[in-house]
Design a protein around this motif. Sequence first.
Motif, PDB file in Angstrom:
ATOM      1  N   LEU A 132       0.862  -1.185   0.000  1.00 56.10           N
ATOM      2  CA  LEU A 132       0.000   0.000   0.000  1.00 56.10           C
ATOM      3  C   LEU A 132       0.888   1.222   0.000  1.00 56.10           C
ATOM      4  O   LEU A 132       1.824   1.312   0.794  1.00 56.10           O
ATOM      5  CB  LEU A 132      -0.874  -0.020   1.266  1.00 56.10           C
ATOM      6  N   TRP A 133       0.634   2.171  -0.900  1.00 58.23           N
ATOM      7  CA  TRP A 133       1.418   3.397  -0.886  1.00 58.23           C
ATOM      8  C   TRP A 133       0.500   4.602  -1.025  1.00 58.23           C
ATOM      9  O   TRP A 133      -0.590   4.516  -1.570  1.00 58.23           O
ATOM     10  CB  TRP A 133       2.507   3.403  -1.954  1.00 58.23           C
ATOM     11  N   LEU A 134       0.976   5.727  -0.483  1.00 61.71           N
ATOM     12  CA  LEU A 134       0.239   6.981  -0.542  1.00 61.71           C
ATOM     13  C   LEU A 134       0.585   7.667  -1.856  1.00 61.71           C
ATOM     14  O   LEU A 134       1.643   8.280  -1.988  1.00 61.71           O
ATOM     15  CB  LEU A 134       0.588   7.863   0.662  1.00 61.71           C
ATOM     16  N   GLU A 135      -0.284   7.499  -2.831  1.00 59.89           N
ATOM     17  CA  GLU A 135      -0.045   8.056  -4.159  1.00 59.89           C
ATOM     18  C   GLU A 135      -0.051   9.578  -4.116  1.00 59.89           C
ATOM     19  O   GLU A 135       0.782  10.242  -4.718  1.00 59.89           O
ATOM     20  CB  GLU A 135      -1.093   7.543  -5.144  1.00 59.89           C
ATOM     21  N   ARG A 136      -1.015  10.134  -3.395  1.00 63.35           N
ATOM     22  CA  ARG A 136      -1.141  11.584  -3.202  1.00 63.35           C
ATOM     23  C   ARG A 136      -2.096  11.789  -2.026  1.00 63.35           C
ATOM     24  O   ARG A 136      -2.804  10.858  -1.651  1.00 63.35           O
ATOM     25  CB  ARG A 136      -1.646  12.271  -4.468  1.00 63.35           C
ATOM     26  N   PRO A 137      -2.125  12.973  -1.436  1.00 63.34           N
ATOM     27  CA  PRO A 137      -3.056  13.184  -0.324  1.00 63.34           C
ATOM     28  C   PRO A 137      -4.490  12.817  -0.736  1.00 63.34           C
ATOM     29  O   PRO A 137      -4.985  13.261  -1.769  1.00 63.34           O
ATOM     30  CB  PRO A 137      -2.929  14.681  -0.033  1.00 63.34           C
ATOM     31  N   GLY A 138      -5.092  11.935   0.043  1.00 67.92           N
ATOM     32  CA  GLY A 138      -6.462  11.501  -0.246  1.00 67.92           C
ATOM     33  C   GLY A 138      -6.555  10.194  -0.995  1.00 67.92           C
ATOM     34  O   GLY A 138      -7.619   9.586  -1.049  1.00 67.92           O
ATOM     35  N   THR A 139      -5.460   9.717  -1.589  1.00 64.55           N
ATOM     36  CA  THR A 139      -5.489   8.491  -2.386  1.00 64.55           C
ATOM     37  C   THR A 139      -4.288   7.602  -2.081  1.00 64.55           C
ATOM     38  O   THR A 139      -3.148   7.986  -2.320  1.00 64.55           O
ATOM     39  CB  THR A 139      -5.481   8.799  -3.903  1.00 64.55           C
ATOM     40  N   ALA A 140      -4.572   6.412  -1.560  1.00 58.94           N
ATOM     41  CA  ALA A 140      -3.546   5.388  -1.388  1.00 58.94           C
ATOM     42  C   ALA A 140      -3.875   4.259  -2.358  1.00 58.94           C
ATOM     43  O   ALA A 140      -5.044   4.018  -2.671  1.00 58.94           O
ATOM     44  CB  ALA A 140      -3.523   4.876   0.048  1.00 58.94           C
ATOM     45  N   VAL A 141      -2.866   3.569  -2.839  1.00 59.80           N
ATOM     46  CA  VAL A 141      -3.053   2.477  -3.790  1.00 59.80           C
ATOM     47  C   VAL A 141      -2.674   1.171  -3.103  1.00 59.80           C
ATOM     48  O   VAL A 141      -1.658   1.090  -2.413  1.00 59.80           O
ATOM     49  CB  VAL A 141      -2.190   2.680  -5.055  1.00 59.80           C
ATOM     50  N   TYR A 142      -3.497   0.150  -3.310  1.00 59.82           N
ATOM     51  CA  TYR A 142      -3.325  -1.156  -2.680  1.00 59.82           C
ATOM     52  C   TYR A 142      -3.133  -2.228  -3.743  1.00 59.82           C
ATOM     53  O   TYR A 142      -3.880  -2.280  -4.717  1.00 59.82           O
ATOM     54  CB  TYR A 142      -4.571  -1.469  -1.863  1.00 59.82           C
ATOM     55  N   VAL A 143      -2.107  -3.060  -3.566  1.00 63.16           N
ATOM     56  CA  VAL A 143      -1.884  -4.209  -4.446  1.00 63.16           C
ATOM     57  C   VAL A 143      -1.641  -5.414  -3.545  1.00 63.16           C
ATOM     58  O   VAL A 143      -0.868  -5.338  -2.592  1.00 63.16           O
ATOM     59  CB  VAL A 143      -0.671  -4.005  -5.391  1.00 63.16           C
TER      60      VAL A 143
END
Length: 166
Positions: A132-143
């Motif tokens: 899981l990474w914080l792509e930008r404030p408000g959006t994290a991406v999960y794989v």
Amino acid sequence: MRRLAPVLLVLTLAGCGAPAAEPSLARSSPVAAPAAEEGPTLTCGAGPLTITYLPEGLTRGRGFAQISSLTEPLKVRGASWRGGGEELRVGVVCGVRSAERFASLVTRSALTAHLGKPALRWHTRGDVRNYLWLERPGTAVYVSVTPGLARELDRVAAGVVPKEDS
């Protein structure tokens, strides 16, 4: 890179910060040939992300709206693929605005980085690998991948990119 089916799946969470916002899932009609290589689009309301790489031999599975490892209830929307007894899941987690809050989202996770952004790695039951990474404030991406797809985790993660305007 695997050529994806010519149907664009759009996953949207408009107004992620508002508790009343309901996730929506819309399947578009078949798209023109130039868009045939696009994968699903994931968004928390602004700046959509697209999945550009999927391992060979997987077929579309069910969507998901929950990640059980999260320490707090957040809006989640994702897609899954299955094949040969293995599963890949990719999604977005909406509402995390700071790196400090992000770092506490999963207990017993390792803090790392994804392309210079804060990221978490952890394993769950059955040796499922989660990223899981914080792509930008408000959006994290999960794989997430099952053990047979573990070698593909970093390549799938690298293939989740901002959708280019055409």
